[in-house]
Scaffold this motif. Structure first.
Motif, short mmCIF file in Angstrom:
data_model
loop_
_atom_site.label_atom_id
_atom_site.label_comp_id
_atom_site.label_asym_id
_atom_site.label_seq_id
_atom_site.Cartn_x
_atom_site.Cartn_y
_atom_site.Cartn_z
N THR A 126 0.76 -1.22 -0.09
CA THR A 126 0.00 -0.14 0.04
C THR A 126 0.68 1.33 0.02
O THR A 126 0.80 2.27 -0.86
CB THR A 126 -1.13 0.22 1.38
N ILE A 127 1.94 1.21 0.74
CA ILE A 127 2.87 2.40 1.08
C ILE A 127 3.61 2.47 -0.38
O ILE A 127 3.91 3.80 -0.75
CB ILE A 127 3.68 2.29 2.32
N ARG A 128 4.15 1.43 -0.89
CA ARG A 128 4.98 1.53 -1.93
C ARG A 128 4.43 2.41 -3.18
O ARG A 128 5.07 2.82 -3.90
CB ARG A 128 5.44 0.02 -2.55
N ALA A 129 3.13 2.52 -3.00
CA ALA A 129 2.29 3.15 -4.13
C ALA A 129 2.75 4.48 -4.21
O ALA A 129 2.61 5.07 -5.35
CB ALA A 129 0.77 2.75 -4.12
N ALA A 130 3.18 5.22 -3.22
CA ALA A 130 3.65 6.19 -3.09
C ALA A 130 4.81 6.74 -4.10
O ALA A 130 4.91 7.65 -4.72
CB ALA A 130 3.65 6.91 -1.82
N GLY A 131 5.81 5.81 -3.83
CA GLY A 131 6.99 5.84 -4.51
C GLY A 131 6.59 5.78 -5.82
O GLY A 131 7.31 6.45 -6.77
N ASP A 132 5.75 4.92 -6.32
CA ASP A 132 5.35 4.75 -7.71
C ASP A 132 4.79 6.04 -8.23
O ASP A 132 5.06 6.23 -9.63
CB ASP A 132 4.27 3.62 -8.03
N VAL A 133 4.06 6.67 -7.51
CA VAL A 133 3.34 8.03 -8.03
C VAL A 133 4.38 9.04 -8.29
O VAL A 133 4.48 9.93 -9.29
CB VAL A 133 2.35 8.41 -7.05
N TYR A 134 5.42 9.08 -7.49
CA TYR A 134 6.72 10.27 -7.54
C TYR A 134 7.32 9.67 -8.87
O TYR A 134 7.73 10.44 -9.92
CB TYR A 134 7.28 9.73 -6.39
N ILE A 135 7.56 8.32 -9.01
CA ILE A 135 8.50 8.01 -10.32
C ILE A 135 7.60 8.39 -11.43
O ILE A 135 8.35 8.78 -12.48
CB ILE A 135 8.83 6.34 -10.28
N ARG A 136 6.36 8.08 -11.60
CA ARG A 136 5.62 8.32 -12.89
C ARG A 136 5.40 9.72 -12.92
O ARG A 136 5.55 10.08 -14.23
CB ARG A 136 3.93 7.84 -12.48
N PHE A 137 5.38 10.45 -11.97
CA PHE A 137 5.46 11.95 -12.24
C PHE A 137 6.73 12.50 -12.72
O PHE A 137 6.56 13.32 -13.69
CB PHE A 137 5.15 12.65 -10.90
N LEU A 138 7.77 11.98 -12.22
CA LEU A 138 9.03 12.46 -12.63
C LEU A 138 9.36 11.99 -13.96
O LEU A 138 9.82 12.66 -14.95
CB LEU A 138 10.21 11.97 -11.86
N VAL A 139 9.22 10.67 -14.41
CA VAL A 139 9.45 10.08 -15.74
C VAL A 139 8.56 11.09 -16.77
O VAL A 139 8.99 11.30 -17.88
CB VAL A 139 8.83 8.57 -15.68
N SER A 140 7.29 11.19 -16.29
CA SER A 140 6.27 11.91 -17.39
C SER A 140 6.94 13.54 -17.51
O SER A 140 6.94 13.97 -18.81
CB SER A 140 4.94 12.04 -16.89
N GLN A 141 7.30 14.10 -16.73
CA GLN A 141 7.89 15.28 -16.93
C GLN A 141 9.35 15.39 -17.66
O GLN A 141 9.49 16.29 -18.49
CB GLN A 141 8.21 16.08 -15.37
#
Length: 200
Positions: A126-141
């Motif tokens: 559940t908590i690892r999902a936060a790291g995934d959100v960060y990675i997706r945001f940075l990769v997209s930018q």
């Protein structure tokens, strides 16, 4: 320690938050494994048995503390997703925002990174999902910046994102609220390194 052990009723949400705050402080000072439910109850000023009105297990407290840090970190991304700006501006804003949120939630964030593995596997997912959100945001930018020509084409978006997040998260192991560098200074220095490395 509280001067007297009482069970004076308080609003449930308020008292539960007090329990979580006390647990966060003791987990930070002593470590999760070394902390007992008895210690937390005494610090709050209630009987040990009464603590179970708010939680089922000690791990519930750890999860609540970590989730506070998780939610604070996610709020940075949520705000940036509503904001206009080019890719480098949003990446820079993330670096500043993360440093500020980490400092504002220093105890909870430190417990997050130091005690995460004490959670059950299900709660870790559940908590690892936060790291995934960060990675997706940075990769997209980063990819957006490469398309616009503001970010170097040779940069690997995912590896760069992982490196940036690792640098931000390292604050859990060396940042001190009374240290020489403020959160604003840290945000600026991180930004210089990251933006300087990405910019064409």
């Amino acid at each position: 320690m509280a001067e007297a052990v009482t069970d004076t009723p308080r609003p449930s949400k308020r008292r539960r938050q007090e329990v979580i705050d006390v647990a966060a402080r003791i987990f930070h000072e002593k470590g999760y494994e070394a902390t007992s439910i008895q210690e937390i109850a005494e610090e709050v000023g209630i009987l040990k048995g009464s603590l179970y009105y708010y939680i089922d297990t000690k791990e519930d407290l750890l999860f609540s503390v970590i989730k506070e840090a998780y939610d604070a970190a996610l709020s940075v991304i949520e705000q940036l997703e509503q904001r206009d700006g080019d890719a480098l501006e949003l990446i820079e804003a993330l670096l500043h925002g993360h440093a500020a949120v980490f400092a504002a939630n220093f105890v909870q964030s430190s417990v997050f990174f130091r005690e995460f593995r004490a959670l059950s596997e299900e709660r870790q997912k559940t908590i690892r999902a936060a790291g995934d959100v960060y990675i997706r945001f940075l990769v997209s930018q980063i990819r957006r910046g490469q398309r616009s020509g503001e970010i170097k084409s040779e940069v690997n978006p995912r590896l760069s994102a992982i490196g940036i997040i690792g640098m931000m998260n390292s604050m859990a192991f060396w940042y001190r609220p009374d240290g020489r560098a403020s959160a604003a200074q840290i945000g600026r220095e991180f930004s210089r390194l990251v933006i300087g490395g990405l910019r064409t």
